[in-house]
Motif scaffolding. Structure first.
Motif: not given
Lengths: 185, 255
Positions: B182-195
């Motif tokens: 969730e915190k990483t997504e703040r800095y990227f232009d795309g969503p987390t696709l999966a873990a």
């Protein structure tokens, strides 16, 4: 953090802090390392990171720029390399009083895991750590020292530093623009 | 329709090749997928796809010694373009021909996945990101991996390539991945696709020279890759001008 002056063992520039951690573990160094980022553009580049070791296993981490210790200091240290690293050796007895500072402690495997990005090296470091250090701090992954003041993992502390991340991004963008010309895309 | 994705990470060891093949296989349920080993200096796609004996590879194509058709193989429902591992092959390869290779492949497939070099330090290592429409950033939940992933994103967006999403890989149970992603997504232009969890099955698959989704299709990691593919919305590219698009893929003029 107050440390007695150690004997300079090595002083060099490394691109990846993992190499320093691996070297210190291999040689079972007791003493401390001073990390200084060569990247002066970044705010935290102004400070220095200090990490102590007993028999090659990390014990304390402290950052002079942010005055933070423990896992958050690992996040402060995580600026783009290269780093200038100086290693100093000390007798174990000289580190005893410094090592009482529980709020500066990190789990043994955490620097390799979070700073070096190398789970295998973290595993080897944990294997080299004395049992009491593992039991005091769980298995040494994301857990912080026992007092609970810093139960935020180093990764989360890093992600909470929006200013530093913006600086990393800006630096990458300007590098990308410079290189576009150099590489003649 | 064709969309080209570069599967990229700033650092080695994130499981990029495993991820490229797994995403490719998961996407092949819905699309015609071509996977290219664009890591021409440290190729290993061939070992993941049971192609270690492949006679003709991307090296030969980049050296202008074979047409691209000679280096394509049908494996596991994918079209695979492996790269060779010899130093001579690397030396003789002209990385700029990768544009033509992508353009040629684009005429006959829906999705191209470029397994990209884990570095940003040379023209060759950055070219796949420049050629791609979007990147998938493979991360581990560690500071160096995220920090290098950020650099990859900034290079990509500077060169007009978008971010399709993030794939966290080799995630251990002890890592609080929800908060981190969730915190990483703040800095990227795309969503987390999966873990994708760290997986003994993935190591076994690699040793057996088979893709994870063929070796252990029901394991947790394979399921996560299918979820990633599911959440990836593939854009309709303009098929007619695909060849032109890649042949003229250059840095935007605003630079």
């Amino acid at each position: 953090m107050k440390l007695p002056h150690g004997r300079l063992d090595k002083s060099r520039v490394v691109t990846d802090p993992r190499d320093t951690l691996a070297d210190v573990l291999d040689r079972e160094l007791t003493g401390y390392a001073v990390f200084e980022s060569q990247e002066t553009l970044l705010l935290d580049g102004e400070g220095r990171g200090v990490m102590t070791f007993t028999d090659g296993v990390p014990v304390l981490v402290y950052h002079t720029g942010t005055d933070r210790g423990g896992p958050p200091a690992l996040a402060d240290l995580a600026v783009p390399g290269p780093y200038h690293v100086s290693l100093y050796t000390l007798d174990a007895a000289d580190l005893e009083s410094a090592h009482e500072a529980a709020d500066l402690r990190v789990p043994p495997g955490m620097p390799a895991e979070r700073l070096g990005g190398d789970p295998a090296l973290a595993d080897s470091t944990r294997r080299a750590a004395p049992d009491e250090r593992l039991s005091a701090m769980g298995d040494g992954d994301a857990t912080a020292p026992d007092d609970g003041t810093a139960d935020q993992s180093a990764v989360e502390a890093f992600l909470d530093d929006a200013e530093k991340i913006e600086a990393i991004k800006q630096q990458a963008r300007s590098e990308a623009r410079e290189r576009a010309q150099e590489w003649d895309f | 329709m064709v969309e080209v994705f570069a599967v990229a990470s700033g650092k080695g060891g994130t499981g990029k090749t495993t991820s490229t093949v797994a995403l490719g296989m998961a996407l092949s349920d819905r699309y015609d997928v071509t996977v290219v080993d664009a890591d021409t200096g440290m190729a290993n796609l061939l070992f993941h796809a049971g192609l270690s004996d492949a006679e003709t590879t991307l090296h030969d194509v980049l050296a202008d010694e074979a047409p691209v058709e000679a280096a394509t193989y049908d494996r596991f429902g994918l079209t695979v373009v492996p790269c060779g591992t010899s130093l001579d092959g690397f030396r003789d390869a002209d990385p700029d021909r990768l544009r033509d290779v992508v353009a040629a492949l684009a005429e006959d497939t829906d999705i191209i996945l470029l397994d990209s070099p884990p570095a940003l330090d040379s023209r060759t290592s950055v070219l796949p990101i420049v050629l791609a429409d979007r990147i998938v950033v493979v991360l581990q939940p560690t500071i160096p991996a995220i920090s290098d992933g950020l650099k990859v994103q900034e290079y990509a967006t500077t060169y007009d390539t978008d971010v399709a999403g993030l794939l966290f890989n080799k995630v251990r149970e002890s890592e609080s991945i929800e908060q981190v992603s969730e915190k990483t997504e703040r800095y990227f232009d795309g969503p987390t696709l999966a873990a994708v969890p760290e997986s003994e099955r993935a190591r076994e698959a690699r040793r057996a020279g088979r893709p994870l989704l063929a070796h252990a299709p029901e394991c947790e990691a394979a399921t996560a890759y299918r979820a990633a593919a599911e959440s990836l919305t593939v854009r309709d590219g303009a098929a007619a001008d695909a060849a032109d698009r890649f042949q003229s893929a250059v840095i935007p003029e605003s630079l």
